[in-house]
Scaffold this motif. Structure first.
Motif: not given
Length: 808
Positions: A525-531, A535-537, A539-544
């Motif tokens: 949810s936080i990664s979605l909030f970061e906008r 999709q790759t950006g 995914n990378i943020s969420l995975a990291s």
């Protein structure tokens, strides 16, 4: 509406052209004709059509639509049969809502990883990544882990059986009870300095081997990506991404943003050299037009410009529409509960239903008017973002255009600008993300806003980790009390182990898995909030973030509490004891949960319940389609799980070497469960690029500094000394993580991707999963209608040209 022929009709059409000497078998992916549907498709109809939903479900199976010889014979044999099963009937058909073709060749569980390439290079690279992690663990085990385990068991004497201390007073925090957990751990030989010295030397050898291995991983990854790129064509191969386009309409030809930009780029590339293959194709095309008495026209080198818009107004209208549909569903549910038939006049003429239908129709008219404005590219000053995807006729022109005008981010940071000047502005030219990779609704978010959102996201993540640490500390405190009770029991001569200590250790390990699952959902949810813009950006943020947060929760917090708060490393209920149970739990519980796949089971149940309602179902066609889709494969969560396991095993490999074996088994199990799920129980929504895998290799390199730092720490804890080998290991591990190893690998190993075949985009696009016009919500509806007509036209033209100019 034009429709693509079913499987058997496709076979018959091929037989008509057997006399064509240059026959090319049709081979397209499951995404062929994607989203080429009809604007009048009843996506919001109530009640929904269950046959359409079943077709939609089958269309999203992971596979290709290539017909083998045996399958063609089967279609011919059963051409007059009425006993074909549902799957055979659906093969080759097109789902009208998304225009995906039902594949007849599903991927097998044991397929070669290259077979996933039609889903983007990132998909086969994901499975290669898991194999690389397994290989890393095996090397760590062979070079140092096996020696560690053998010497711990065979020569370790530091841990003692309770029987030797019957009736004596023991310190529950420093007394190491001999059992299967402690016997194979470093704690059992903490007094054997000669073994630990040699262990550090082997750890250094392991470190150097892994550094070399990472360079091999990178080289193979780049070669793999280049091979796939040369053999598979995507919409991005024919497209460039332009930014910094003036948004002021002053000076535009006819006030049309996209046409004016298209003419400018067309004029710019008109002098680019043409390859001989392209010249030959154009000559054949011209001769074909002359012989068929059609107007002779030249192929434009720029075929489409898709502008990026602020979609807030469109999304607000969509939300209003969905709110009205929800009201309608409540009314229908009430009417059905009163016993009224869905097809009766009482329902059809209900004033509330009719009023809402009218309001929905008004909103749809507004949406159509807005899309018409977006398509025309006029009077869009308040929406246009100054960004566009420009699609070329030939892939070769794209490569020349990028080489000539692209400026790296680093050079732009120091003030260098592109030479491509349009209406007074230096355009920014970039390689584009794939169409499904673009977060169209986030393109209007400013850089400043994204930075603030990400800072807030990190702050929220930190707060959550503090809460998780408090929970783990509470469990540790309970366990410490139980360990003290056991020490008192030993003093009294009672040798029965405290079952409470074991239970709490198991509860703690399971609770960490549960906390990690909740943590992953919150971080999502936080990664979605970061906008993010892609999709790759995201995914990378969420995975990291997810992998690092779970690692901190699983390893670091537990380590800190045991080391500096409870001060219990290898005693009953201590760090070694608890983390061994964590490794065992992580090896089996997540894999079993993944294999059972509650998401798929719940969908089956809800599909069954909804189908029983029949015409009394109040779901829209779109809602039913979503219900019938298989669960979506989440590559970011999958990467996060793997990375977390690798970080944790690196953190504890020195003190608990058995973790290397347990984690290796866990990853092997994960590998095959993933292959099974993707082949049979998942929907793949995106074309994954290699960028994700490249970034995950960067993240994986953190294993090295984690591994060497903890090697030094455990040596200091058990021997109160620090070896030269441990210091060298830290320098190598940290240096490898800091240096730009990807760029170094590119400098050492040259890998170049070559175009396998120069096709015009009209021929190549039949193999695309989708394109930018059909994915951009601003232009999707119109583009979907035009796509099928365009592809069928060019397909027929190609057949005629092959017949006319084929090799005799």
């Amino acid at each position: 509406m034009s429709a693509r022929p079913s499987g058997y009709q496709q076979f018959k059409d091929e037989q008509v052209n057997v006399n064509i000497s240059r026959q090319k078998p049709e081979e397209v992916q499951a995404g062929t004709l994607c989203k080429g549907g009809n604007a009048d498709f009843p996506i919001d109809q109530i009640p929904p059509n269950f046959e359409l939903a079943e077709l939609h479900s089958q269309a999203w199976n992971v596979g290709t639509t290539k017909l083998s010889k045996s399958q063609r014979r089967k279609l011919q044999k059963h051409q007059n049969s009425t006993q074909q099963n549902n799957q055979d009937d659906l093969v080759g058909k097109i789902c009208d809502c998304c225009a995906r073709q039902v594949p007849n060749h599903l991927l097998s569980i044991g397929c070669n990883n290259r077979d996933y390439s039609f889903l983007g290079a990132g998909m086969p690279l994901y499975f290669e990544y898991i194999k690389s992690c397994i290989l890393m663990l095996l090397i760590m085990f062979v070079t140092s882990g096996d020696y560690n385990i053998i010497t711990n068991i065979a020569f370790g004497t530091s841990c003692r059986a309770l029987e030797d201390h019957k009736g004596q007073e023991i310190d529950e925090k420093t007394f190491c009870q001999l059992n299967w957990v402690t016997q194979s751990s470093l704690a059992n030989k903490r007094s054997g300095s000669e073994f630990i010295d040699l262990q550090q030397m082997l750890n250094l050898i392991s470190m150097i081997t892994l550094i070399i291995l990472f360079q091999y991983f990178r080289k193979e990854q780049r070669a793999f990506d280049a091979e796939i790129d040369s053999q598979t064509q995507y919409a991005s191969d024919f497209t460039v991404y332009l930014k910094n386009i003036p948004t002021d309409p002053t000076g535009l030809q006819n006030g049309d943003f996209d046409d004016d930009l298209k003419n400018f780029i067309e004029q710019h590339v008109s002098n680019y050299p043409k390859l001989q293959e392209i010249i030959d194709f154009e000559q054949d095309r011209k001769q074909y037009q002359i012989q068929t008495k059609k107007p002779v026209t030249e192929l434009k080198r720029v075929v489409a410009v898709n502008l990026c818009y602020n979609l807030d107004e469109q999304y607000q209208l969509e939300q209003q529409k969905q709110a009205k549909i929800a009201q309608k569903q409540k009314i229908l549910s009430s009417l059905y509960s009163q016993g009224k038939d869905p097809l009766s006049s009482d329902v059809k003429s209900d004033p509330q239903v009719n009023q809402i239908d009218k309001e929905i129709s008004d909103i749809e008219n507004q949406l159509e008017a807005l899309e018409k404005k977006f398509i025309e590219g006029k009077d869009v000053k308040n929406y246009f973002l100054g960004q566009a995807f420009v699609t070329f006729q030939w892939e070769n022109d794209v490569q020349i255009f990028l080489e000539e005008n692209r400026v790296s981010k680093i050079k732009r940071f120091f003030g260098k600008k592109s030479k491509l000047v349009y209406r007074g502005a230096n355009l920014i030219v970039e390689e584009p993300p794939e169409p499904t990779d673009v977060y169209w609704e986030n393109l209007h978010i400013t850089t400043k806003s994204k930075v603030l959102r990400r800072l807030l996201g990190y702050a929220i993540t930190a707060i959550i980790l503090i809460i998780c640490g408090g929970l783990i500390y509470w469990l540790s405190a309970i366990q410490a009390e139980s360990a003290e009770e056991q020490a008192q029991a030993v003093k009294r001569g009672e040798l029965q182990p405290n079952i409470k200590v074991k239970i709490i250790a198991q509860v703690a390990s399971i609770s960490i898995i549960v906390i990690n699952a909740l943590l992953a959902m919150i971080i999502k949810s936080i990664s979605l909030f970061e906008r993010f813009s892609t999709q790759t950006g995201y995914n990378i943020s969420l995975a990291s973030k997810s992998s690092m947060a779970q690692f901190i929760n699983t390893a670091v917090i537990t380590f800190a509490i045991s080391t500096w708060v409870t001060k219990n490393i290898y005693g009953a209920g201590g760090l070694v004891y608890n983390q061994t149970y964590v490794f065992v739990s992580n090896a089996f519980i997540p894999g079993i949960i993944q294999f059972i796949d509650a998401g798929t089971i719940s969908k089956w149940i809800f599909q069954y319940l909804e189908k029983r309602k029949g015409i009394k179902s109040i779901k829209t066609q779109q809602q039913l389609h979503e219900l019938y889709e298989k669960p979506i494969f989440d590559i970011s969560t999958a990467y996060a799980t793997i990375l977390k396991n690798m970080y944790v095993v690196a953190f504890y490999a020195s003190v608990i070497p058995l973790a290397l074996v347990i984690t290796c088994v866990a990853l092997l199990f994960h590998y095959w469960v993933e292959k099974y799920n993707i082949a049979r129980r998942r929907t793949i929504k995106y074309n994954y690029s290699s960028q994700m895998s490249v970034e995950m290799i960067e993240q994986l390199e953190l294993v090295l500094p984690i591994y060497c730092m903890t090697n030094l720490w455990w040596e200091y804890v058990f021997l109160e000394s620090v070896s030269t080998e441990a210091i060298i290991g830290i320098c190598l591990g940290v240096g490898n993580a800091i240096l730009p190893m990807h760029e170094i690998n590119e400098a050492i190993f040259s890998v170049k991707s070559e175009i396998d075949e120069h096709l015009p985009i009209q021929e190549a696009e039949t193999g695309f999963l989708t394109d930018y016009c059909r994915e951009n919500p601003a232009t999707a509806e119109t583009a979907r209608q035009q796509y099928k007509i365009r592809v069928e036209k060019h397909k027929q033209q190609k057949i005629n040209m092959d017949k006319m100019f084929g090799d005799q």
